[in-house]
Design a protein around this motif. Sequence first.
Motif, PDB file in Angstrom:
ATOM      1  N   PHE A 177       9.860   5.876  15.606  1.00  0.00           N
ATOM      2  CA  PHE A 177       9.744   7.004  14.674  1.00  0.00           C
ATOM      3  C   PHE A 177      10.599   6.772  13.431  1.00  0.00           C
ATOM      4  N   ALA A 178      11.827   6.306  13.654  1.00  0.00           N
ATOM      5  CA  ALA A 178      12.752   6.104  12.542  1.00  0.00           C
ATOM      6  C   ALA A 178      12.261   5.023  11.593  1.00  0.00           C
ATOM      7  N   GLY A 179      11.507   4.058  12.123  1.00  0.00           N
ATOM      8  CA  GLY A 179      11.046   2.951  11.296  1.00  0.00           C
ATOM      9  C   GLY A 179       9.743   3.213  10.581  1.00  0.00           C
ATOM     10  N   LYS A 180       9.041   4.274  10.993  1.00  0.00           N
ATOM     11  CA  LYS A 180       7.763   4.565  10.367  1.00  0.00           C
ATOM     12  C   LYS A 180       7.942   5.367   9.087  1.00  0.00           C
ATOM     13  N   GLU A 181       7.044   5.154   8.163  1.00  0.00           N
ATOM     14  CA  GLU A 181       7.036   5.981   6.960  1.00  0.00           C
ATOM     15  C   GLU A 181       6.327   7.277   7.310  1.00  0.00           C
ATOM     16  N   ARG A 182       7.048   8.374   7.211  1.00  0.00           N
ATOM     17  CA  ARG A 182       6.498   9.678   7.535  1.00  0.00           C
ATOM     18  C   ARG A 182       6.321  10.501   6.270  1.00  0.00           C
ATOM     19  N   LYS A 183       5.401  11.457   6.322  1.00  0.00           N
ATOM     20  CA  LYS A 183       5.211  12.348   5.179  1.00  0.00           C
ATOM     21  C   LYS A 183       6.484  13.140   4.950  1.00  0.00           C
ATOM     22  N   PRO A 184       7.083  13.069   3.758  1.00  0.00           N
ATOM     23  CA  PRO A 184       8.373  13.728   3.531  1.00  0.00           C
ATOM     24  C   PRO A 184       8.254  15.245   3.464  1.00  0.00           C
ATOM     25  N   VAL A 185       9.349  15.890   3.804  1.00  0.00           N
ATOM     26  CA  VAL A 185       9.445  17.340   3.697  1.00  0.00           C
ATOM     27  C   VAL A 185      10.320  17.660   2.502  1.00  0.00           C
ATOM     28  N   LYS A 186       9.815  18.458   1.567  1.00  0.00           N
ATOM     29  CA  LYS A 186      10.541  18.722   0.338  1.00  0.00           C
ATOM     30  C   LYS A 186      11.718  19.652   0.594  1.00  0.00           C
ATOM     31  N   ARG A 187      12.887  19.255   0.126  1.00  0.00           N
ATOM     32  CA  ARG A 187      14.096  20.072   0.271  1.00  0.00           C
ATOM     33  C   ARG A 187      14.399  20.811  -1.034  1.00  0.00           C
ATOM     34  N   HIS A 188      14.423  20.139  -2.128  1.00  0.00           N
ATOM     35  CA  HIS A 188      14.540  20.774  -3.432  1.00  0.00           C
ATOM     36  C   HIS A 188      13.852  19.866  -4.441  1.00  0.00           C
ATOM     37  N   LYS A 189      13.982  20.161  -5.684  1.00  0.00           N
ATOM     38  CA  LYS A 189      13.108  19.565  -6.683  1.00  0.00           C
ATOM     39  C   LYS A 189      13.012  18.047  -6.619  1.00  0.00           C
ATOM     40  N   ASN A 190      14.145  17.370  -6.505  1.00  0.00           N
ATOM     41  CA  ASN A 190      14.112  15.908  -6.605  1.00  0.00           C
ATOM     42  C   ASN A 190      14.594  15.197  -5.337  1.00  0.00           C
ATOM     43  N   ALA A 191      14.645  15.910  -4.208  1.00  0.00           N
ATOM     44  CA  ALA A 191      15.147  15.279  -2.982  1.00  0.00           C
ATOM     45  C   ALA A 191      14.160  15.484  -1.842  1.00  0.00           C
ATOM     46  N   TYR A 192      13.997  14.423  -1.052  1.00  0.00           N
ATOM     47  CA  TYR A 192      13.103  14.492   0.102  1.00  0.00           C
ATOM     48  C   TYR A 192      13.829  13.945   1.326  1.00  0.00           C
ATOM     49  N   GLY A 241       0.899  -4.087  23.676  1.00  0.00           N
ATOM     50  CA  GLY A 241      -0.335  -4.497  24.332  1.00  0.00           C
ATOM     51  C   GLY A 241      -1.589  -4.293  23.519  1.00  0.00           C
ATOM     52  N   MET A 242      -1.606  -3.282  22.637  1.00  0.00           N
ATOM     53  CA  MET A 242      -2.791  -3.026  21.800  1.00  0.00           C
ATOM     54  C   MET A 242      -2.648  -3.637  20.412  1.00  0.00           C
ATOM     55  N   LEU A 243      -1.550  -4.385  20.194  1.00  0.00           N
ATOM     56  CA  LEU A 243      -1.265  -5.093  18.944  1.00  0.00           C
ATOM     57  C   LEU A 243      -0.848  -4.177  17.804  1.00  0.00           C
ATOM     58  N   GLU A 244      -0.536  -2.913  18.128  1.00  0.00           N
ATOM     59  CA  GLU A 244      -0.111  -1.976  17.088  1.00  0.00           C
ATOM     60  C   GLU A 244       1.406  -2.043  16.938  1.00  0.00           C
ATOM     61  N   GLY A 245       1.891  -2.959  16.115  1.00  0.00           N
ATOM     62  CA  GLY A 245       3.325  -3.130  15.920  1.00  0.00           C
ATOM     63  C   GLY A 245       3.926  -4.085  16.936  1.00  0.00           C
ATOM     64  N   GLY A 246       5.232  -4.297  16.812  1.00  0.00           N
ATOM     65  CA  GLY A 246       5.933  -5.195  17.724  1.00  0.00           C
ATOM     66  C   GLY A 246       5.868  -6.637  17.276  1.00  0.00           C
ATOM     67  N   ARG A 247       6.575  -7.479  18.030  1.00  0.00           N
ATOM     68  CA  ARG A 247       6.646  -8.897  17.675  1.00  0.00           C
ATOM     69  C   ARG A 247       5.320  -9.618  17.854  1.00  0.00           C
ATOM     70  N   ILE A 248       4.419  -9.039  18.632  1.00  0.00           N
ATOM     71  CA  ILE A 248       3.132  -9.698  18.854  1.00  0.00           C
ATOM     72  C   ILE A 248       2.396  -9.919  17.534  1.00  0.00           C
ATOM     73  N   GLN A 249       2.627  -9.053  16.550  1.00  0.00           N
ATOM     74  CA  GLN A 249       1.920  -9.217  15.286  1.00  0.00           C
ATOM     75  C   GLN A 249       2.365 -10.471  14.542  1.00  0.00           C
ATOM     76  N   ASP A 250       3.631 -10.852  14.700  1.00  0.00           N
ATOM     77  CA  ASP A 250       4.088 -12.106  14.086  1.00  0.00           C
ATOM     78  C   ASP A 250       3.353 -13.296  14.691  1.00  0.00           C
ATOM     79  N   HIS A 251       3.221 -13.290  16.022  1.00  0.00           N
ATOM     80  CA  HIS A 251       2.546 -14.406  16.691  1.00  0.00           C
ATOM     81  C   HIS A 251       1.057 -14.437  16.326  1.00  0.00           C
ATOM     82  N   LEU A 252       0.462 -13.276  16.159  1.00  0.00           N
ATOM     83  CA  LEU A 252      -0.932 -13.240  15.741  1.00  0.00           C
ATOM     84  C   LEU A 252      -1.087 -13.792  14.327  1.00  0.00           C
ATOM     85  N   TYR A 253      -0.189 -13.399  13.457  1.00  0.00           N
ATOM     86  CA  TYR A 253      -0.268 -13.823  12.052  1.00  0.00           C
ATOM     87  C   TYR A 253      -0.310 -15.347  11.946  1.00  0.00           C
TER      88      TYR A 253
END
Length: 461
Positions: free
Chosen positions: A102-117, A339-351
């Motif tokens: 979760f921490a590594g994924k880009e998530r839709k930001p929640v607006k806190r004030h005008k210029n900060a997310y 196992g489904m190739l969605e992320g992880g080190r397996i993607q490096d080996h596939l590449y």
Amino acid sequence: MRLTVFGAAEQVTGSMHLLELDHYKILIDCGLDYERDTRLEDNEYFPFDPAEIDVVILTHAHIDHSGNLPTLVRMGFEGQILCTPPTADLAELLLLDSASIFAGKERKPVKRHKNAYKPKLLYLQKHVMDTVERFVTIGFNKPFRLNGQAELTFYSVGHLLGAAAAVIKVSGHGPDRTIAFTGDIGRENYPTLTDPSLLPPVDYLVCESTYGGRKHNKTQNVEQVLVGTINESCVKNPGRLIIPAFSIGRTQALIYSLNKIFDQGLLPPVKVFVDSPLANYATEVYRKYQSLLSQDSQKFYREKGDEFEFENLTYVHNLKESKEISNYFEPCIIISSAGMLEGGRIQDHLYYNIQNYYCTILFIGYCAKGTLGNRLLRGDPIVRLRNRDLSVYATIKQTDTLSGHADHDDLMQFVSSQQAGNLKRIFLVHGEMNSLKSFSDALQAEGFNTTIAEKGVSYEL
């Protein structure tokens, strides 16, 4: 007594069932719902007040059963989480891994004030540790008093180390009533796990249906499939075999099977890399609970030693070692997640290998629609990795011999140990609609009363 199915209703993921007794609420499993039409954020909205739940029963550690527990705790749950000892250890690993993802994924930001997310995460490592502190472990076949009217007993069902069916006996207000929640049911003769135990007679059964209407290919066993594939991809042709595998459960069964193959001299030695930090930690848990593994595994341990260690096997510990595998030019086997190739080190080996004619990719598990694994299995000639379109020249294969789920025949055998005349009702969950209907039809033909559970509908028992 009232049952409400809030998750894994007419779908596979998100197992979550609420059993309400007199002034006492029991939640059985609290998994992440990650169906294609569900946003991760949707898991934050419970259809009940988490603070009103008295106790949680966790059948096993897989994320579709455990993955939303930290959210439940974060939202106010203060009770105990009851599970078997191996489930507690494996769930901690998986939940910490989820928090990291979760921490590594880009998530839709929640607006806190005008210029900060500020990115909004489902839960953090802190919430995982708060959850782990609530685990109370119970061994198999040991009745545990929940309160004045309910008693819980866990029965081993295979599928994953520590996986259990939860049988709850309710007393008071007339005759005793018993309801069982199967969690996920395993299969017989699995390399590292015991066969599923039969349940005592129950009045109501909430049963998984993942493989309803589908049967495993039983013409070859695990070792036969692996010997044939390795011989073709690494011995006859000096190439490499890449096996995407879930870090917990599937990887350990695969390592043990390879150990037996090389120990028996069925193949010449081949270098094996296990490239998954989570799998390394999980293997230590399997070693810790060696006495709960299959009889075959325990016999191997007594006669040969560690099932998860053999010559030419290397556990990869860091990213530097992982990258160095690309410079290993001898025939080899690479086991990596996910196992489904969605992320992880397996993607490096596939590449680095997807365009290698001398590479074979062997899938040993299910790949959901929309995943990279599914696209390869359906024969897409080009896939996208690291923002590049790459032609698929590697050989793609699949086997279900290491599937941890009971198939249709196994499910029928499991349920048929109950007497149709005494089992008042079976609620079918944890399956796609075609599987649920096929399983329901087969059970009804045997005289059982079945209901395909609907999400949010309450059933008086």
